[in-house]
Structure formats: C-alpha cells, structure tokens
Design a protein around this motif. Structure first.
Motif, PDB file in Angstrom:
ATOM      1  N   GLU A 172      -0.146  12.007   5.240  1.00 51.46           N
ATOM      2  CA  GLU A 172      -0.556  11.571   6.573  1.00 51.46           C
ATOM      3  C   GLU A 172       0.506  10.670   7.205  1.00 51.46           C
ATOM      4  O   GLU A 172       0.865  10.836   8.371  1.00 51.46           O
ATOM      5  CB  GLU A 172      -1.895  10.841   6.499  1.00 51.46           C
ATOM      6  CG  GLU A 172      -2.436  10.482   7.859  1.00 51.46           C
ATOM      7  CD  GLU A 172      -3.841   9.907   7.794  1.00 51.46           C
ATOM      8  OE1 GLU A 172      -4.182   9.142   8.698  1.00 51.46           O
ATOM      9  OE2 GLU A 172      -4.589  10.217   6.841  1.00 51.46           O
ATOM     10  N   THR A 173       1.016   9.730   6.445  1.00 54.49           N
ATOM     11  CA  THR A 173       2.052   8.829   6.954  1.00 54.49           C
ATOM     12  C   THR A 173       3.332   9.601   7.240  1.00 54.49           C
ATOM     13  O   THR A 173       3.916   9.476   8.325  1.00 54.49           O
ATOM     14  CB  THR A 173       2.326   7.698   5.935  1.00 54.49           C
ATOM     15  OG1 THR A 173       1.096   7.012   5.680  1.00 54.49           O
ATOM     16  CG2 THR A 173       3.364   6.729   6.456  1.00 54.49           C
ATOM     17  N   TYR A 174       3.776  10.400   6.301  1.00 56.49           N
ATOM     18  CA  TYR A 174       4.977  11.221   6.460  1.00 56.49           C
ATOM     19  C   TYR A 174       4.858  12.108   7.692  1.00 56.49           C
ATOM     20  O   TYR A 174       5.763  12.200   8.515  1.00 56.49           O
ATOM     21  CB  TYR A 174       5.167  12.053   5.181  1.00 56.49           C
ATOM     22  CG  TYR A 174       6.120  13.213   5.285  1.00 56.49           C
ATOM     23  CD1 TYR A 174       7.463  13.057   4.969  1.00 56.49           C
ATOM     24  CD2 TYR A 174       5.667  14.476   5.674  1.00 56.49           C
ATOM     25  CE1 TYR A 174       8.340  14.134   5.048  1.00 56.49           C
ATOM     26  CE2 TYR A 174       6.528  15.543   5.753  1.00 56.49           C
ATOM     27  CZ  TYR A 174       7.867  15.368   5.434  1.00 56.49           C
ATOM     28  OH  TYR A 174       8.729  16.445   5.525  1.00 56.49           O
TER      29      TYR A 174
ATOM     30  N   SER B 219       0.869  -1.184   0.000  1.00 52.71           N
ATOM     31  CA  SER B 219       0.000   0.000   0.000  1.00 52.71           C
ATOM     32  C   SER B 219       0.903   1.231   0.000  1.00 52.71           C
ATOM     33  O   SER B 219       2.075   1.145   0.353  1.00 52.71           O
ATOM     34  CB  SER B 219      -0.912   0.019   1.235  1.00 52.71           C
ATOM     35  OG  SER B 219      -0.165   0.291   2.405  1.00 52.71           O
TER      36      SER B 219
ATOM     37  N   ARG C 230      -2.547  10.497   1.359  1.00 50.95           N
ATOM     38  CA  ARG C 230      -2.164   9.292   2.098  1.00 50.95           C
ATOM     39  C   ARG C 230      -0.673   9.307   2.436  1.00 50.95           C
ATOM     40  O   ARG C 230      -0.274   8.937   3.537  1.00 50.95           O
ATOM     41  CB  ARG C 230      -2.549   8.062   1.291  1.00 50.95           C
ATOM     42  CG  ARG C 230      -4.076   7.956   1.165  1.00 50.95           C
ATOM     43  CD  ARG C 230      -4.543   7.019   0.085  1.00 50.95           C
ATOM     44  NE  ARG C 230      -4.052   5.661   0.280  1.00 50.95           N
ATOM     45  CZ  ARG C 230      -3.988   4.770  -0.697  1.00 50.95           C
ATOM     46  NH1 ARG C 230      -4.380   5.079  -1.915  1.00 50.95           N
ATOM     47  NH2 ARG C 230      -3.539   3.556  -0.458  1.00 50.95           N
ATOM     48  N   ILE C 231       0.149   9.750   1.502  1.00 52.17           N
ATOM     49  CA  ILE C 231       1.591   9.872   1.768  1.00 52.17           C
ATOM     50  C   ILE C 231       1.811  10.923   2.849  1.00 52.17           C
ATOM     51  O   ILE C 231       2.568  10.711   3.799  1.00 52.17           O
ATOM     52  CB  ILE C 231       2.355  10.255   0.486  1.00 52.17           C
ATOM     53  CG1 ILE C 231       2.325   9.106  -0.526  1.00 52.17           C
ATOM     54  CG2 ILE C 231       3.795  10.670   0.801  1.00 52.17           C
ATOM     55  CD1 ILE C 231       2.773   9.484  -1.925  1.00 52.17           C
TER      56      ILE C 231
ATOM     57  N   THR D 149       5.415   4.286   2.204  1.00 52.68           N
ATOM     58  CA  THR D 149       5.907   5.516   2.820  1.00 52.68           C
ATOM     59  C   THR D 149       6.527   5.235   4.189  1.00 52.68           C
ATOM     60  O   THR D 149       7.581   5.786   4.519  1.00 52.68           O
ATOM     61  CB  THR D 149       4.773   6.551   2.939  1.00 52.68           C
ATOM     62  OG1 THR D 149       4.201   6.760   1.639  1.00 52.68           O
ATOM     63  CG2 THR D 149       5.287   7.874   3.481  1.00 52.68           C
ATOM     64  N   HIS D 150       5.907   4.361   4.976  1.00 47.56           N
ATOM     65  CA  HIS D 150       6.480   3.997   6.285  1.00 47.56           C
ATOM     66  C   HIS D 150       7.879   3.408   6.114  1.00 47.56           C
ATOM     67  O   HIS D 150       8.799   3.751   6.854  1.00 47.56           O
ATOM     68  CB  HIS D 150       5.594   2.997   7.021  1.00 47.56           C
ATOM     69  CG  HIS D 150       4.538   3.617   7.862  1.00 47.56           C
ATOM     70  ND1 HIS D 150       4.788   4.484   8.903  1.00 47.56           N
ATOM     71  CD2 HIS D 150       3.187   3.487   7.815  1.00 47.56           C
ATOM     72  CE1 HIS D 150       3.656   4.861   9.456  1.00 47.56           C
ATOM     73  NE2 HIS D 150       2.663   4.277   8.801  1.00 47.56           N
TER      74      HIS D 150
ATOM     75  N   GLU E  21       0.725   3.644   2.033  1.00 41.20           N
ATOM     76  CA  GLU E  21       1.079   3.912   3.426  1.00 41.20           C
ATOM     77  C   GLU E  21       2.248   3.042   3.867  1.00 41.20           C
ATOM     78  O   GLU E  21       3.195   3.538   4.482  1.00 41.20           O
ATOM     79  CB  GLU E  21      -0.130   3.690   4.350  1.00 41.20           C
ATOM     80  CG  GLU E  21      -1.245   4.683   4.150  1.00 41.20           C
ATOM     81  CD  GLU E  21      -2.251   4.318   3.053  1.00 41.20           C
ATOM     82  OE1 GLU E  21      -3.224   5.060   2.893  1.00 41.20           O
ATOM     83  OE2 GLU E  21      -2.055   3.287   2.360  1.00 41.20           O
ATOM     84  N   ALA E  22       2.201   1.748   3.551  1.00 45.05           N
ATOM     85  CA  ALA E  22       3.292   0.829   3.921  1.00 45.05           C
ATOM     86  C   ALA E  22       4.587   1.235   3.223  1.00 45.05           C
ATOM     87  O   ALA E  22       5.666   1.189   3.815  1.00 45.05           O
ATOM     88  CB  ALA E  22       2.919  -0.611   3.562  1.00 45.05           C
TER      89      ALA E  22
ATOM     90  N   SER F  17       3.301  11.758  10.391  1.00 38.41           N
ATOM     91  CA  SER F  17       3.350  11.067  11.686  1.00 38.41           C
ATOM     92  C   SER F  17       4.772  10.970  12.235  1.00 38.41           C
ATOM     93  O   SER F  17       4.950  10.701  13.420  1.00 38.41           O
ATOM     94  CB  SER F  17       2.723   9.670  11.571  1.00 38.41           C
ATOM     95  OG  SER F  17       3.553   8.795  10.823  1.00 38.41           O
ATOM     96  N   TYR F  18       5.766  11.217  11.409  1.00 43.68           N
ATOM     97  CA  TYR F  18       7.169  11.168  11.853  1.00 43.68           C
ATOM     98  C   TYR F  18       7.667  12.527  12.349  1.00 43.68           C
ATOM     99  O   TYR F  18       8.767  12.616  12.886  1.00 43.68           O
ATOM    100  CB  TYR F  18       8.065  10.664  10.718  1.00 43.68           C
ATOM    101  CG  TYR F  18       7.873   9.189  10.476  1.00 43.68           C
ATOM    102  CD1 TYR F  18       8.689   8.254  11.097  1.00 43.68           C
ATOM    103  CD2 TYR F  18       6.852   8.733   9.653  1.00 43.68           C
ATOM    104  CE1 TYR F  18       8.498   6.895  10.898  1.00 43.68           C
ATOM    105  CE2 TYR F  18       6.653   7.372   9.450  1.00 43.68           C
ATOM    106  CZ  TYR F  18       7.474   6.470  10.075  1.00 43.68           C
ATOM    107  OH  TYR F  18       7.285   5.111   9.882  1.00 43.68           O
TER     108      TYR F  18
END
Length: 126
Positions: A91-93, A47, A88-89, A52-53, A49-50, A95-96
């Motif tokens: 939001e994940t980005y 995904s 989506r990128i 980007t994580h 999200e995965a 979070s860091y």
C-alpha cells in the motif's frame, strides 16, 4: 561501456563498497535502499509504513539526482524480512506510482542490512 556514478546527498551514503546508482546508456541502476535518514544516519523503523516511506524517499532522491522520477522506473525489487507485512508495504509502495506501475518482484529473505524489514532497488530509464 562507459557509465556514470550517481550519488545524492539527499539519500544515505552507501554502507559498503558500492554506489547509490550507476547510469549507463540512459538506464539507471539504483542500489537497494533501506530506511536510513540521510541527515543523521538513523533508521526510521517505527512502523513498516514509515520504514517503506523512507526507503521510497531515498529512492526518489537518487532518481532526482539522475534527472528522473518514479515515472521513469521500469522495475523494482523488494526484499522483505516478513512477507506477512506485504499488504502494508504494498500500500505504501503503491502510493508512489500513481499510474503505470513498474514490473517488480517481492521476495522474503532471512536477513537484511542493519536488520531492517524492507529494502528496495530499482531500474529506471528516460
């Protein structure tokens, strides 16, 4: 100008003639990272999200090797294959970066190494 090469075994080895990062005068220049698993070299792209994580984990490993963390990041460059994935990128980005996020740009490109969907580089300083 003298500089040091920074390489972490906890991030994927470069796939070309470049270093994971260089450190000069207290500033760390981190090469673009993609979602390669450093343990087995496989792409983690089930995904966006995965993907980007994993990119952020790879950046974290390189920052850590240089004695830094995301709080030291001054600027990021994000390259995406499809800008429709931006939210989506982002939001994940995001979070860091708990507070004081760095400057950045996000650019849609036609193609990225290994046909990934996202690549991120950064500049950090203590």
């Amino acid at each position: 100008m003298a500089h040091s090469i920074i390489n972490s075994s906890k991030a994927p080895a470069p796939i070309g003639p470049y270093s994971q990062a260089t450190l000069a005068n207290g500033t760390l220049y981190v090469s673009g990272q993609i979602a390669l698993d450093p343990e087995n070299g496989q792409l983690l792209n089930e995904s966006i999200e995965a993907e980007t994580h994993q990119v952020m984990k790879n950046l974290s490993a390189i920052l850590e090797e240089a004695g830094m963390g995301f709080e030291h990041v001054l600027k990021c460059s994000i390259f995406v294959k499809d800008l429709n994935n931006f939210g989506r990128i982002n939001e994940t980005y995001g979070s860091y970066f708990k507070s004081n996020p760095p400057a950045r740009e996000t650019v849609e490109v036609s193609r990225l190494p290994k046909d990934v969907n996202v690549e991120i580089s950064c500049i950090a300083s203590k």
